[in-house]
Write a protein that holds these residues in place. Structure first.
Motif, PDB file in Angstrom:
ATOM      1  N   ASP A  10     150.517   1.323  61.434  1.00 20.59           N
ATOM      2  CA  ASP A  10     149.677   2.505  61.661  1.00 20.59           C
ATOM      3  C   ASP A  10     148.226   2.142  61.320  1.00 20.59           C
ATOM      4  O   ASP A  10     147.611   2.741  60.440  1.00 20.59           O
ATOM      5  N   GLY A  11     147.683   1.168  62.036  1.00 22.07           N
ATOM      6  CA  GLY A  11     146.302   0.770  61.835  1.00 22.07           C
ATOM      7  C   GLY A  11     146.196  -0.562  61.112  1.00 22.07           C
ATOM      8  O   GLY A  11     147.201  -1.194  60.750  1.00 22.07           O
ATOM      9  N   GLY A  12     144.970  -0.997  60.897  1.00 23.11           N
ATOM     10  CA  GLY A  12     144.751  -2.262  60.229  1.00 23.11           C
ATOM     11  C   GLY A  12     143.292  -2.538  59.987  1.00 23.11           C
ATOM     12  O   GLY A  12     142.405  -1.788  60.423  1.00 23.11           O
ATOM     13  N   SER A  13     143.032  -3.627  59.271  1.00 19.35           N
ATOM     14  CA  SER A  13     141.668  -3.997  58.936  1.00 19.35           C
ATOM     15  C   SER A  13     141.508  -5.503  59.061  1.00 19.35           C
ATOM     16  O   SER A  13     142.499  -6.241  59.245  1.00 19.35           O
ATOM     17  N   PHE A  60     150.816 -13.102  42.588  1.00 17.05           N
ATOM     18  CA  PHE A  60     149.893 -13.255  43.712  1.00 17.05           C
ATOM     19  C   PHE A  60     149.154 -14.594  43.708  1.00 17.05           C
ATOM     20  O   PHE A  60     148.254 -14.809  44.520  1.00 17.05           O
ATOM     21  N   ALA A  61     149.540 -15.501  42.823  1.00 11.20           N
ATOM     22  CA  ALA A  61     148.858 -16.793  42.760  1.00 11.20           C
ATOM     23  C   ALA A  61     149.010 -17.589  44.052  1.00 11.20           C
ATOM     24  O   ALA A  61     148.155 -18.419  44.376  1.00 11.20           O
ATOM     25  N   ASP A  62     150.092 -17.337  44.810  1.00  6.67           N
ATOM     26  CA  ASP A  62     150.297 -18.074  46.065  1.00  6.67           C
ATOM     27  C   ASP A  62     149.887 -17.264  47.286  1.00  6.67           C
ATOM     28  O   ASP A  62     150.212 -17.629  48.408  1.00  6.67           O
ATOM     29  N   HIS A  63     149.159 -16.175  47.090  1.00  8.18           N
ATOM     30  CA  HIS A  63     148.683 -15.352  48.205  1.00  8.18           C
ATOM     31  C   HIS A  63     147.247 -15.749  48.544  1.00  8.18           C
ATOM     32  O   HIS A  63     146.389 -15.797  47.659  1.00  8.18           O
ATOM     33  N   TRP A  64     146.996 -15.954  49.821  1.00  7.61           N
ATOM     34  CA  TRP A  64     145.658 -16.349  50.260  1.00  7.61           C
ATOM     35  C   TRP A  64     144.637 -15.293  49.847  1.00  7.61           C
ATOM     36  O   TRP A  64     144.855 -14.091  50.027  1.00  7.61           O
ATOM     37  N   GLY A  65     143.530 -15.766  49.280  1.00 13.66           N
ATOM     38  CA  GLY A  65     142.429 -14.868  48.946  1.00 13.66           C
ATOM     39  C   GLY A  65     142.585 -14.115  47.649  1.00 13.66           C
ATOM     40  O   GLY A  65     141.665 -13.417  47.230  1.00 13.66           O
ATOM     41  N   GLY A  73     126.511 -14.101  61.203  1.00 15.69           N
ATOM     42  CA  GLY A  73     127.282 -15.314  60.957  1.00 15.69           C
ATOM     43  C   GLY A  73     128.639 -15.106  60.327  1.00 15.69           C
ATOM     44  O   GLY A  73     129.314 -16.081  59.984  1.00 15.69           O
ATOM     45  N   PHE A  74     129.073 -13.854  60.188  1.00 18.57           N
ATOM     46  CA  PHE A  74     130.384 -13.582  59.606  1.00 18.57           C
ATOM     47  C   PHE A  74     131.462 -13.686  60.687  1.00 18.57           C
ATOM     48  O   PHE A  74     131.299 -13.166  61.794  1.00 18.57           O
ATOM     49  N   THR A  75     132.573 -14.339  60.335  1.00 22.28           N
ATOM     50  CA  THR A  75     133.658 -14.574  61.274  1.00 22.28           C
ATOM     51  C   THR A  75     134.938 -13.897  60.790  1.00 22.28           C
ATOM     52  O   THR A  75     135.257 -13.976  59.594  1.00 22.28           O
ATOM     53  N   PRO A  76     135.690 -13.228  61.668  1.00 15.06           N
ATOM     54  CA  PRO A  76     136.991 -12.684  61.254  1.00 15.06           C
ATOM     55  C   PRO A  76     137.910 -13.791  60.748  1.00 15.06           C
ATOM     56  O   PRO A  76     138.097 -14.803  61.433  1.00 15.06           O
ATOM     57  N   ARG A  77     138.451 -13.627  59.533  1.00 13.21           N
ATOM     58  CA  ARG A  77     139.260 -14.676  58.921  1.00 13.21           C
ATOM     59  C   ARG A  77     140.683 -14.237  58.616  1.00 13.21           C
ATOM     60  O   ARG A  77     141.591 -15.067  58.592  1.00 13.21           O
ATOM     61  N   ARG A  78     140.860 -12.964  58.326  1.00 13.37           N
ATOM     62  CA  ARG A  78     142.166 -12.500  57.864  1.00 13.37           C
ATOM     63  C   ARG A  78     142.388 -11.070  58.330  1.00 13.37           C
ATOM     64  O   ARG A  78     141.457 -10.261  58.337  1.00 13.37           O
ATOM     65  N   TYR A  79     143.629 -10.769  58.711  1.00 20.68           N
ATOM     66  CA  TYR A  79     143.948  -9.447  59.223  1.00 20.68           C
ATOM     67  C   TYR A  79     144.999  -8.778  58.332  1.00 20.68           C
ATOM     68  O   TYR A  79     145.905  -9.432  57.810  1.00 20.68           O
ATOM     69  N   TYR A  80     144.848  -7.472  58.178  1.00 24.86           N
ATOM     70  CA  TYR A  80     145.736  -6.696  57.317  1.00 24.86           C
ATOM     71  C   TYR A  80     146.276  -5.509  58.113  1.00 24.86           C
ATOM     72  O   TYR A  80     145.549  -4.907  58.912  1.00 24.86           O
ATOM     73  N   THR A  81     147.518  -5.185  57.877  1.00 24.20           N
ATOM     74  CA  THR A  81     148.180  -4.105  58.593  1.00 24.20           C
ATOM     75  C   THR A  81     148.458  -2.943  57.651  1.00 24.20           C
ATOM     76  O   THR A  81     148.925  -3.147  56.527  1.00 24.20           O
ATOM     77  N   GLU A 123     155.181  13.525  52.696  1.00 26.87           N
ATOM     78  CA  GLU A 123     155.845  13.370  53.990  1.00 26.87           C
ATOM     79  C   GLU A 123     156.051  11.908  54.377  1.00 26.87           C
ATOM     80  O   GLU A 123     156.975  11.580  55.116  1.00 26.87           O
ATOM     81  N   PHE A 124     155.165  11.029  53.899  1.00 24.55           N
ATOM     82  CA  PHE A 124     155.240   9.609  54.255  1.00 24.55           C
ATOM     83  C   PHE A 124     155.003   8.731  53.033  1.00 24.55           C
ATOM     84  O   PHE A 124     154.360   9.155  52.054  1.00 24.55           O
ATOM     85  N   ALA A 125     155.497   7.512  53.117  1.00 29.01           N
ATOM     86  CA  ALA A 125     155.109   6.437  52.212  1.00 29.01           C
ATOM     87  C   ALA A 125     154.218   5.499  53.012  1.00 29.01           C
ATOM     88  O   ALA A 125     154.499   5.214  54.185  1.00 29.01           O
ATOM     89  N   ARG A 126     153.123   5.041  52.396  1.00 29.41           N
ATOM     90  CA  ARG A 126     152.201   4.143  53.091  1.00 29.41           C
ATOM     91  C   ARG A 126     151.914   2.935  52.209  1.00 29.41           C
ATOM     92  O   ARG A 126     152.003   2.992  50.971  1.00 29.41           O
ATOM     93  N   LEU A 127     151.517   1.841  52.874  1.00 29.25           N
ATOM     94  CA  LEU A 127     151.106   0.628  52.179  1.00 29.25           C
ATOM     95  C   LEU A 127     150.349  -0.264  53.140  1.00 29.25           C
ATOM     96  O   LEU A 127     150.321  -0.032  54.343  1.00 29.25           O
ATOM     97  N   GLY A 128     149.719  -1.289  52.601  1.00 28.21           N
ATOM     98  CA  GLY A 128     149.016  -2.275  53.414  1.00 28.21           C
ATOM     99  C   GLY A 128     149.539  -3.660  53.106  1.00 28.21           C
ATOM    100  O   GLY A 128     149.989  -3.937  51.999  1.00 28.21           O
ATOM    101  N   VAL A 129     149.484  -4.553  54.101  1.00 29.33           N
ATOM    102  CA  VAL A 129     150.015  -5.903  53.908  1.00 29.33           C
ATOM    103  C   VAL A 129     149.195  -6.904  54.710  1.00 29.33           C
ATOM    104  O   VAL A 129     148.754  -6.626  55.832  1.00 29.33           O
ATOM    105  N   ASP A 130     148.982  -8.071  54.130  1.00 32.73           N
ATOM    106  CA  ASP A 130     148.373  -9.197  54.820  1.00 32.73           C
ATOM    107  C   ASP A 130     149.348  -9.646  55.904  1.00 32.73           C
ATOM    108  O   ASP A 130     150.528  -9.891  55.628  1.00 32.73           O
ATOM    109  N   THR A 131     148.876  -9.775  57.139  1.00 34.66           N
ATOM    110  CA  THR A 131     149.780 -10.148  58.229  1.00 34.66           C
ATOM    111  C   THR A 131     150.358 -11.543  58.045  1.00 34.66           C
ATOM    112  O   THR A 131     151.389 -11.868  58.635  1.00 34.66           O
TER     113      THR A 131
END
Length: 343
Positions: free
Chosen positions: A333-336, A215-220, A167-175, A307-315
Motif C-alpha cells: 500500500d505505497g512505498g518510499s 539490524f547489524a546485517d541490514h543495509w543502511g 546529484g542524488f540518486t535513488p539507492r533503496r526502496y521501501y514498501t 481496522e488495519f495493521a500497517r508496517l514498512g519494509v526494505d524491499t
C-alpha cells in the motif's frame, strides 16, 4: 573507491566554508528555526504534505521532536524562509545520527509551501542542505564511508527530480504494507523455551541492544545510542509493544514496537496500528518468533478498535521479511525511496 576511502572524510566530503544561503531574489527572509517555531513549522508541513498528496501528516508533537537530542544544533542545522508578512513558506533541516559506525550519514529534509513553488526555492534549499550536510560529515571525525540522503515518497516525482538535479540518486526502496484486521488473524504459538513479556522501561535498554544486534546485517542500519533510542516519539504505544524473552537466560530474543498515528487516519481512510520496529536476534531466528510477535500485535490493535495493521519494509531486507508479511496477509500500500550521494 578503496583508495579514495583512505583519504580523511574531512577531505572527501568537500565541505564549503559556509552553506550557500538562498538568494534575496526569491523574495523570502531566511533564519534558523527555534523551538518557538514549532506551531508554524507544523502548519507548513501539513500544507506541504497535503499539496504533495503524502499518505501521512506530521503532528505538532512530532514537529517538536525535531529539536530534541543533545547532538542537534538547530541554530546551524536548520533554515526557514518567511514572506513579508512573517509567514513561514519553506524550511530545511539536516540531522545526523550519533551512533553511526559503518557509514556516517547526514539526513536532509525540507519542504516548500505551494504558494512559494515554481521560483527556485526548492533548489536553493537543497543546495543549502547539501552544503550543511557536507560540513556535518566533515565535522564527524569519523573516517568512514559517508552518505548524504533523503527519503521521499516513491510517487513524489517532483521531489525525486529536484534532488536528482543536485546529484542524488535513488539507492533503496521501501514498501508500505497493510493487513485488514477484519479477517481471521494468524494462529501463532510461541516456541517452547520463550515467553512474551510487555515492553517496560526496565527492559528498554536490553531491547535497544537487541535491536542493534538484530539490524547489524541490514543495509543502511547503524547502532542506536542510548540517548537517540530514548528520544521515543509521542506516537509510541507501550501497550502495543511486546518482547520475546528466552526463559533459560532471560535474554531478549526479539521485540516489536508499535506506534499510533491518529493524524494519518483521515488521510488513509482507516484506523491502524503501526509496527514501527520488529526484530529477532540471529541466534533465535527461524523459530517463528517474528510471526508470534506480529500475531500478538494484530490482536492488540484489533482489541483497541483498529481496522488495519500497517508496517514498512526494505524491499531488499536480508531476512526475507517481505515474503513473511505477504504470507501473513499484508498487502502493498505505497512505498518510499532513499536518494543519496555516496562519499
Amino acid at each position: 573507491m578503496t583508495s579514495d576511502l583512505l583519504r580523511p572524510l574531512a577531505e572527501r566530503a568537500q565541505p564549503p566554508q559556509a552553506p550557500t544561503l538562498p538568494p534575496a531574489s526569491l523574495g523570502l527572509a531566511w533564519r534558523p528555526l527555534t523551538a518557538a517555531d514549532v506551531a508554524d513549522l507544523a502548519a507548513l508541513c501539513w500544507a506541504v504534505e497535503a499539496a504533495d498528496a503524502a499518505p501521512f501528516r506530521t503532528s505538532l508533537e512530532e514537529t517538536a521532536e525535531r529539536f530534541e537530542g543533545s547532538w542537534k544544533r538547530p541554530e546551524l542545522d536548520t533554515l526557514a524562509g518567511f514572506d513579508a508578512s512573517g509567514r513561514m513558506l519553506a524550511f530545511g533541516q539536516v540531522t545526523t545520527s550519533p551512533g553511526d559506525e559503518g557509514t556516517v550519514r547526514a539526513f536532509l529534509e525540507g519542504g516548500v509551501h505551494p504558494d512559494a513553488r515554481g521560483r527556485g526555492v526548492g533548489r536553493a534549499l537543497v543546495a543549502w542542505m547539501e552544503g550543511r550536510g557536507r560540513q556535518l560529515l566533515a565535522e564527524s571525525g569519523k573516517d568512514l564511508p559517508a552518505r548524504l540522503l533523503t527519503y521521499l515518497e516513491a510517487d513524489h516525482h517532483g521531489g525525486i527530480e529536484l534532488f536528482a538535479g543536485a546529484g542524488f540518486t535513488p539507492r533503496r526502496y521501501y514498501t508500505e504494507m497493510r493487513r485488514s484486521l477484519a479477517d481471521d488473524l494468524p494462529t501463532t504459538t510461541l516456541a517452547d523455551g520463550f515467553s512474551l513479556a510487555p515492553w517496560t522501561p526496565e527492559l528498554d535498554d536490553a531491547v535497544r541492544r537487541a535491536h542493534n544486534e538484530a539490524f547489524a546485517d541490514h543495509w543502511g542500519s547503524e547502532p542506536m545510542t542510548p540517548e537517540a533510542w530514548g528520544l521515543r516519539s509521542a506516537s509510541f504505544v507501550p501497550g502495543w509493544s511486546q518482547v520475546v524473552v528466552e526463559d533459560a537466560t532471560g535474554e531478549v530474543a526479539g521485540y516489536l514496537m508499535s506506534a499510533r498515528y491518529e493524524q494519518d487516519w483521515p488521510v488513509l481512510g482507516h484506523t491502524f496500528g503501526y509496527t514501527s520496529l520488529l526484530g529477532v536476534r540471529r541466534p533465535w531466528r527461524g523459530r517463528g518468533l517474528a510471526v508470534a510477535l506480529l500475531g500478538w500485535a494484530m490482536g492488540a490493535y484489533r482489541a483497541d478498535g483498529m481496522e488495519f495493521a500497517r508496517l514498512g519494509v526494505d524491499t531488499a531486507n536480508p531476512s526475507g521479511a517481505h515474503g513473511l508479511y505477504a504470507a501473513l496477509g499484508y498487502e502493498v500500500d505505497g512505498g518510499s525511496v532513499m536518494c543519496s550521494i555516496e562519499i
